[in-house]
Every structure is written in structure tokens, then in C-alpha cells.
Design an enzyme around this catalytic site. Structure first.
Site, PDB file in Angstrom:
ATOM      1  N   GLY A   7     -26.139 -33.232  -6.474  1.00  0.00           N
ATOM      2  CA  GLY A   7     -24.880 -33.636  -5.846  1.00  0.00           C
ATOM      3  C   GLY A   7     -23.727 -33.504  -6.811  1.00  0.00           C
ATOM      4  O   GLY A   7     -22.786 -34.303  -6.809  1.00  0.00           O
ATOM      5  N   ALA A   8     -23.774 -32.447  -7.648  1.00  0.00           N
ATOM      6  CA  ALA A   8     -22.800 -32.301  -8.735  1.00  0.00           C
ATOM      7  C   ALA A   8     -21.643 -31.385  -8.387  1.00  0.00           C
ATOM      8  O   ALA A   8     -20.811 -31.095  -9.242  1.00  0.00           O
ATOM      9  CB  ALA A   8     -23.496 -31.770  -9.984  1.00  0.00           C
ATOM     10  N   GLY A  11     -17.224 -35.028  -5.895  1.00  0.00           N
ATOM     11  CA  GLY A  11     -17.340 -36.478  -5.956  1.00  0.00           C
ATOM     12  C   GLY A  11     -17.770 -37.006  -7.306  1.00  0.00           C
ATOM     13  O   GLY A  11     -17.438 -36.453  -8.360  1.00  0.00           O
ATOM     14  N   ILE A  12     -18.550 -38.096  -7.272  1.00  0.00           N
ATOM     15  CA  ILE A  12     -18.921 -38.748  -8.526  1.00  0.00           C
ATOM     16  C   ILE A  12     -19.886 -37.908  -9.349  1.00  0.00           C
ATOM     17  O   ILE A  12     -19.924 -38.014 -10.572  1.00  0.00           O
ATOM     18  CB  ILE A  12     -19.496 -40.165  -8.287  1.00  0.00           C
ATOM     19  CG1 ILE A  12     -20.810 -40.104  -7.493  1.00  0.00           C
ATOM     20  CG2 ILE A  12     -18.484 -41.052  -7.598  1.00  0.00           C
ATOM     21  CD1 ILE A  12     -21.514 -41.445  -7.407  1.00  0.00           C
ATOM     22  N   GLY A  13     -20.679 -37.063  -8.689  1.00  0.00           N
ATOM     23  CA  GLY A  13     -21.578 -36.195  -9.432  1.00  0.00           C
ATOM     24  C   GLY A  13     -20.808 -35.213 -10.298  1.00  0.00           C
ATOM     25  O   GLY A  13     -21.134 -35.010 -11.477  1.00  0.00           O
ATOM     26  N   SER A 131     -26.514 -47.910  -3.361  1.00  0.00           N
ATOM     27  CA  SER A 131     -25.277 -48.369  -2.732  1.00  0.00           C
ATOM     28  C   SER A 131     -25.412 -49.840  -2.406  1.00  0.00           C
ATOM     29  O   SER A 131     -26.527 -50.352  -2.196  1.00  0.00           O
ATOM     30  CB  SER A 131     -25.011 -47.580  -1.446  1.00  0.00           C
ATOM     31  OG  SER A 131     -23.974 -48.171  -0.685  1.00  0.00           O
ATOM     32  N   TYR A 157     -28.503 -45.608   7.048  1.00  0.00           N
ATOM     33  CA  TYR A 157     -27.959 -45.363   5.718  1.00  0.00           C
ATOM     34  C   TYR A 157     -28.379 -46.488   4.770  1.00  0.00           C
ATOM     35  O   TYR A 157     -28.794 -46.236   3.632  1.00  0.00           O
ATOM     36  CB  TYR A 157     -26.439 -45.260   5.780  1.00  0.00           C
ATOM     37  CG  TYR A 157     -25.790 -44.992   4.447  1.00  0.00           C
ATOM     38  CD1 TYR A 157     -25.925 -43.751   3.824  1.00  0.00           C
ATOM     39  CD2 TYR A 157     -25.048 -45.976   3.789  1.00  0.00           C
ATOM     40  CE1 TYR A 157     -25.342 -43.499   2.592  1.00  0.00           C
ATOM     41  CE2 TYR A 157     -24.458 -45.731   2.554  1.00  0.00           C
ATOM     42  CZ  TYR A 157     -24.607 -44.495   1.966  1.00  0.00           C
ATOM     43  OH  TYR A 157     -24.034 -44.249   0.733  1.00  0.00           O
TER      44      TYR A 157
END
Length: 268
Positions: A7-8, A11-13, A131, A157
Site C-alpha cells: 500500500g505504498a 497515503g500513509i504508506g 484501525s 471493515y
């Protein structure tokens, strides 16, 4: 120091990859979209003068995950830090080509499969993006896809993120004595394109004062990858770069073991 971050591509990745590269780590970027992953790689190059390795993988296809694991195994003899960050949230119930509900596969089963296929390459730390929504989860290892329970996107989720916390608990137990630790964390509510169709994320992006920047959200991930805390608290859930208390359903060892067994069956 090799850190693989899924997930890079955004966003945060992406933010964590840039910061870790700035600190001298060799980051390996895994993303679903080749163009966005390439743009993230350029940001890494700009701060480190090194071109990072990049790989694409679609977590809705477990064969893609198996292929990614095989490639990583052939390329790297040791992976110091594995960050399981890729994730999705959707309000519609959909199934992957593998027959699993999309969120449980992308948020849990795919990173579970990747991690277990790389176990003998792991050198130091496994970090999983969970989360605060995990607190609302009511995970049932015998019904991961919510086929027999009421469907709600946010309920599922929460289940998928609770799965990440329980996966961390059982992984830490299995890694005890190996020198590799597992932790998970809550990044906060971030101003990104994550879950764009939900009213909550519309508010985060449009109401002043709501939501954190991606850099703020990535800070705990970076902390766990670089600070002694990332090795000193195996199995723990972090928030704001510190261990945080969680409900029993996020830390129950028996539930964590049952989830591991159900997950292994689901990805077999």
C-alpha cells in the site's frame, strides 16, 4: 536495512516510505497501480538518491500475492521490516475472484498469506496497519465473509481490522524467540482518498479541523519501524506512537489462534 511496504503508492504508506528512505533505509514499494507506485518511487528517490525497487500486486487475487512473495523471496535474502499496510473500505458487499468478501481478503487474508510465505525471510519486525474501527469488530472465524450475519460495510471493515490486531497477537506468539516482533497500529483518521464514497470520509476532507495529514498518520508506522518500541512490545496495538489498551476481542489469544487456523484454511 530493507523495509517492504505494501500500500505504498499513496497515503500513509507512501509517506512512511519517503520518511524511512530519508532516514537511510532501503524501501521496497508494493502498490496496486503501477503509475502511482512509480510516482511514489520518484518521491523516495528525491530524498535518498536511490531508486527503490517497486512491485505491483492486486490483493483481490491471492495468486498475485503468491507471485509477489515468490519474487520477494528470490530478490531478498532478508527483509528487515515488513509493513502490511494495503487496505480497502467499501460500503458494497463484493466478492473477490477467490470467492472471499473483498475487505476481509484485502485487509487480512492477503497480508496473512504474504507474511506466512515470507516467514523465513523476516529479520526484525512485522507491522500491520489496523484501525480504531477494530474496536467495533465482532469477528467470527467461522464466518469471515459475513455470509451468515447482518451485512454492513463498516461492520465488516471493523471485523477486517480486528483481524489485523488478532493476527498480530498470534504472529507475535509464533515468532517468540526468533528475534522478530509483530505489532499493529491505528494511524488516525487521515485526509486521503481512502473510502471516498462514505459520508464520514467526505466530512474528514471537507470539514475544517477534521482529519490528520498523511505524514501525521504515517508517524506511528515510522516509529514502529525505527524505534526500540517496535521490538519491545510484541503483539501490541499502538496509537500515537505508544502502546494502547484494547478490548479483549482484539487481544484474546484463543480467538487469535482460531483466526489463524481459519485464515490458513481460507488461503490454502
Amino acid at each position: 536495512m530493507i523495509s517492504v511496504i505494501t500500500g505504498a503508492s499513496a497515503g500513509i504508506g507512501e509517506a512512511a516510505a519517503v520518511e524511512l528512505a530519508r532516514r537511510g533505509q532501503d524501501v521496497v514499494l508494493v502498490g496496486r497501480d503501477p503509475g502511482r507506485t512509480a510516482r511514489a518511487a520518484e518521491r523516495v528517490r528525491a530524498v535518498s538518491d536511490r531508486v527503490p525497487d517497486t512491485f505491483t500486486c492486486d490483493y483481490t487475487r491471492l495468486d498475485d500475492v503468491r507471485e509477489l512473495a515468490a519474487t520477494l523471496r528470490s530478490r531478498y535474502g532478508r527483509i528487515d521490516v515488513l509493513v502490511n499496510n494495503a487496505g480497502v473500505m467499501t460500503t458494497e458487499r463484493t466478492l473477490t475472484p477467490d470467492g472471499h468478501e473483498t475487505m476481509i481478503q484485502v485487509n487480512h487474508l492477503a497480508p496473512f498469506l504474504l507474511t506466512t510465505l515470507l516467514l523465513d525471510r523476516l529479520g526484525s519486525r512485522v507491522i500491520t496497519t489496523s484501525s480504531r474501527a477494530a474496536r467495533t469488530g465482532r469477528l467470527d472465524p467461522s464466518d469471515l465473509d459475513r455470509e451468515r450475519r447482518r451485512w454492513s460495510g463498516w461492520l465488516q471493515y471493523g471485523d477486517s481490522k480486528q483481524a489485523g490486531a488478532l493476527f498480530t497477537v498470534e504472529l507475535a506468539r509464533r515468532l517468540e524467540g526468533t528475534g522478530v516482533t509483530a505489532t499493529c497500529f491505528h494511524p488516525g483518521v487521515i485526509k486521503t482518498e481512502f473510502a471516498p464514497a462514505t459520508f464520514m470520509m467526505w466530512m474528514v476532507k471537507n470539514v475544517p479541523g477534521m482529519g490528520r495529514s498523511v505524514e501525521e498518520g504515517a508517524s506511528t508506522m515510522v516509529h514502529l519501524a525505527t524505534h526500540p518500541d517496535g521490538a519491545a512490545h510484541p503483539g501490541r496495538y499502538f496509537a500515537k506512537s505508544a502502546p494502547a489498551a484494547v478490548p479483549a476481542r482484539m487481544s484474546d489469544p484463543a480467538l487469535a489462534r482460531a483466526l489463524w487456523e481459519a485464515s490458513a484454511t481460507a488461503v490454502a
